[in-house]
Design a protein around this motif. Structure first.
Motif, PDB file in Angstrom:
ATOM      1  N   THR A   1     -65.445 -57.997 -32.319  1.00  0.00           N
ATOM      2  CA  THR A   1     -66.679 -57.255 -32.586  1.00  0.00           C
ATOM      3  C   THR A   1     -67.918 -58.077 -32.267  1.00  0.00           C
ATOM      4  O   THR A   1     -69.019 -57.528 -32.157  1.00  0.00           O
ATOM      5  CB  THR A   1     -66.743 -56.817 -34.063  1.00  0.00           C
ATOM      6  N   ARG A   2     -67.738 -59.379 -32.112  1.00  0.00           N
ATOM      7  CA  ARG A   2     -68.873 -60.267 -31.826  1.00  0.00           C
ATOM      8  C   ARG A   2     -68.817 -60.862 -30.423  1.00  0.00           C
ATOM      9  O   ARG A   2     -69.856 -61.081 -29.797  1.00  0.00           O
ATOM     10  CB  ARG A   2     -68.909 -61.421 -32.845  1.00  0.00           C
ATOM     11  N   HIS A   3     -67.601 -61.145 -29.959  1.00  0.00           N
ATOM     12  CA  HIS A   3     -67.449 -61.866 -28.697  1.00  0.00           C
ATOM     13  C   HIS A   3     -66.905 -60.959 -27.604  1.00  0.00           C
ATOM     14  O   HIS A   3     -65.879 -60.298 -27.812  1.00  0.00           O
ATOM     15  CB  HIS A   3     -66.493 -63.050 -28.884  1.00  0.00           C
ATOM     16  N   PRO A   4     -67.540 -60.930 -26.434  1.00  0.00           N
ATOM     17  CA  PRO A   4     -66.983 -60.163 -25.316  1.00  0.00           C
ATOM     18  C   PRO A   4     -65.704 -60.810 -24.802  1.00  0.00           C
ATOM     19  O   PRO A   4     -65.491 -62.018 -24.975  1.00  0.00           O
ATOM     20  CB  PRO A   4     -68.107 -60.227 -24.266  1.00  0.00           C
ATOM     21  N   LEU A   5     -64.863 -60.025 -24.169  1.00  0.00           N
ATOM     22  CA  LEU A   5     -63.598 -60.560 -23.661  1.00  0.00           C
ATOM     23  C   LEU A   5     -63.818 -61.677 -22.645  1.00  0.00           C
ATOM     24  O   LEU A   5     -62.972 -62.559 -22.493  1.00  0.00           O
ATOM     25  CB  LEU A   5     -62.772 -59.433 -23.034  1.00  0.00           C
ATOM     26  N   SER A   6     -64.944 -61.658 -21.973  1.00  0.00           N
ATOM     27  CA  SER A   6     -65.245 -62.715 -21.004  1.00  0.00           C
ATOM     28  C   SER A   6     -65.395 -64.072 -21.681  1.00  0.00           C
ATOM     29  O   SER A   6     -65.224 -65.118 -21.041  1.00  0.00           O
ATOM     30  CB  SER A   6     -66.535 -62.384 -20.242  1.00  0.00           C
ATOM     31  N   GLN A   7     -65.727 -64.064 -22.977  1.00  0.00           N
ATOM     32  CA  GLN A   7     -65.898 -65.311 -23.714  1.00  0.00           C
ATOM     33  C   GLN A   7     -64.588 -66.085 -23.812  1.00  0.00           C
ATOM     34  O   GLN A   7     -64.577 -67.286 -24.022  1.00  0.00           O
ATOM     35  CB  GLN A   7     -66.418 -65.004 -25.112  1.00  0.00           C
ATOM     36  N   LEU A   8     -63.479 -65.378 -23.604  1.00  0.00           N
ATOM     37  CA  LEU A   8     -62.174 -66.033 -23.650  1.00  0.00           C
ATOM     38  C   LEU A   8     -62.005 -67.050 -22.518  1.00  0.00           C
ATOM     39  O   LEU A   8     -61.093 -67.879 -22.561  1.00  0.00           O
ATOM     40  CB  LEU A   8     -61.060 -64.985 -23.561  1.00  0.00           C
ATOM     41  N   ALA A   9     -62.874 -66.978 -21.515  1.00  0.00           N
ATOM     42  CA  ALA A   9     -62.786 -67.913 -20.395  1.00  0.00           C
ATOM     43  C   ALA A   9     -63.423 -69.261 -20.716  1.00  0.00           C
ATOM     44  O   ALA A   9     -63.494 -70.135 -19.840  1.00  0.00           O
ATOM     45  CB  ALA A   9     -63.455 -67.308 -19.157  1.00  0.00           C
ATOM     46  N   THR A  10     -63.882 -69.454 -21.947  1.00  0.00           N
ATOM     47  CA  THR A  10     -64.462 -70.730 -22.354  1.00  0.00           C
ATOM     48  C   THR A  10     -63.482 -71.490 -23.242  1.00  0.00           C
ATOM     49  O   THR A  10     -62.541 -70.915 -23.793  1.00  0.00           O
ATOM     50  CB  THR A  10     -65.786 -70.513 -23.117  1.00  0.00           C
ATOM     51  N   GLY A  11     -63.710 -72.767 -23.376  1.00  0.00           N
ATOM     52  CA  GLY A  11     -62.841 -73.595 -24.218  1.00  0.00           C
ATOM     53  C   GLY A  11     -61.655 -74.162 -23.460  1.00  0.00           C
ATOM     54  O   GLY A  11     -61.467 -73.909 -22.263  1.00  0.00           O
ATOM     55  N   SER A  12     -60.819 -74.890 -24.172  1.00  0.00           N
ATOM     56  CA  SER A  12     -59.695 -75.584 -23.528  1.00  0.00           C
ATOM     57  C   SER A  12     -58.668 -74.626 -22.945  1.00  0.00           C
ATOM     58  O   SER A  12     -57.943 -74.973 -22.006  1.00  0.00           O
ATOM     59  CB  SER A  12     -59.013 -76.513 -24.540  1.00  0.00           C
ATOM     60  N   LEU A  13     -58.564 -73.427 -23.505  1.00  0.00           N
ATOM     61  CA  LEU A  13     -57.627 -72.431 -22.985  1.00  0.00           C
ATOM     62  C   LEU A  13     -58.316 -71.396 -22.097  1.00  0.00           C
ATOM     63  O   LEU A  13     -57.716 -70.382 -21.745  1.00  0.00           O
ATOM     64  CB  LEU A  13     -56.909 -71.724 -24.143  1.00  0.00           C
ATOM     65  N   GLY A  14     -59.545 -71.671 -21.750  1.00  0.00           N
ATOM     66  CA  GLY A  14     -60.300 -70.722 -20.939  1.00  0.00           C
ATOM     67  C   GLY A  14     -59.675 -70.427 -19.594  1.00  0.00           C
ATOM     68  O   GLY A  14     -59.885 -69.349 -19.029  1.00  0.00           O
ATOM     69  N   TRP A  15     -58.881 -71.369 -19.094  1.00  0.00           N
ATOM     70  CA  TRP A  15     -58.248 -71.169 -17.781  1.00  0.00           C
ATOM     71  C   TRP A  15     -57.345 -69.932 -17.768  1.00  0.00           C
ATOM     72  O   TRP A  15     -57.130 -69.332 -16.708  1.00  0.00           O
ATOM     73  CB  TRP A  15     -57.445 -72.414 -17.391  1.00  0.00           C
ATOM     74  N   LEU A  16     -56.834 -69.549 -18.944  1.00  0.00           N
ATOM     75  CA  LEU A  16     -55.975 -68.364 -19.006  1.00  0.00           C
ATOM     76  C   LEU A  16     -56.747 -67.102 -18.621  1.00  0.00           C
ATOM     77  O   LEU A  16     -56.279 -66.292 -17.818  1.00  0.00           O
ATOM     78  CB  LEU A  16     -55.407 -68.204 -20.425  1.00  0.00           C
TER      79      LEU A  16
END
Length: 231
Positions: free
Chosen positions: A59-74
């Motif tokens: 509800t706060r973070h867009p799915l694109s935000q998943l591309a950040t951080g140590s697992l962002g490569w996924l």
């Protein structure tokens, strides 16, 4: 004598043409399968990460935000693979829609969607609003160049999705397929409304964007499978 020599040539020519037709049909089916897989793949991998990445709140973070951080490569890989599949699959849509309303524009828009997804994957957002874990709350005061690039790529992709949906509605309406015409227009409207709500600052904006994107991907996948059955 002349007739006798012409007959084998005609048969051989017919055989080559039939083989070429079969090869073309196989290639088209494979290309359409790329479109059918692209969206569900992206959605499925994104949902798996939403359920497992610590600190991610849909509800706060867009799915694109998943591309950040140590697992962002996924998520970066998810974007790139799905984008490549959509880009390749656009050629299949061009073949089956040739000569019909939207037969040129829709495949081009699907190609733009694919390219936009690749770009959006490579040009990542900045860490923000508590994600990844350890990131300060709130939006950063400044944005990186790649974050601006991500916003541009995402905007182009979303606009192309909406346009493709409405053009597919016109396409199927001209063909007399009322159900798919309505479904296409509804999907485009859901995407348009979801994006507009998020841009206006509406609550749970990331959810409405993701919902509209999922609906449009589902539509494109269904259209690809619909035409794949006719090839």
């Amino acid at each position: 004598m002349n007739t006798a020599t012409r007959l084998p040539r005609t048969a051989a020519t017919t055989g080559r043409a039939s083989a070429a037709d079969r090869h073309s049909r196989v290639g088209t089916r494979e290309l359409l399968a790329c479109v059918a897989v692209a969206g569900p793949l992206w959605v499925g991998v994104s949902i798996a990460q939403v359920l497992t990445r610590e600190g991610f709140e849909p509800t706060r973070h867009p799915l694109s935000q998943l591309a950040t951080g140590s697992l962002g490569w996924l998520q970066i890989t998810n974007f790139v693979i799905a984008g490549i599949l959509a880009t390749a699959g656009a050629a299949g849509l061009r073949r089956v829609m040739q000569g019909t309303a939207g037969g040129v524009a829709v495949p081009r828009l699907v190609r733009v969607i694919g390219i936009g997804m690749v770009a959006a994957g490579l040009l990542t957002m900045d860490p923000a609003d508590g994600f990844p874990v350890g990131t300060p709350e709130g939006i950063p005061e400044t944005m990186s160049w790649h974050a601006y690039g991500h916003m541009l790529a995402g905007s182009v992709t979303f606009i192309s999705m909406i346009a493709a949906g409405y053009l597919l509605g016109r396409h199927f309406s001209r063909l007399g397929n009322r159900k798919l015409a309505i479904a296409s227009r509804v999907a485009a409207t859901v995407k348009l409304a979801g994006d507009a709500w998020a841009m206006s600052g509406g609550q749970a904006g990331p959810v409405t964007i993701a919902t509209g994107t999922t609906v449009m991907f589902a539509l494109l996948a269904y259209v690809a499978l619909h035409y794949r059955r006719t090839v």
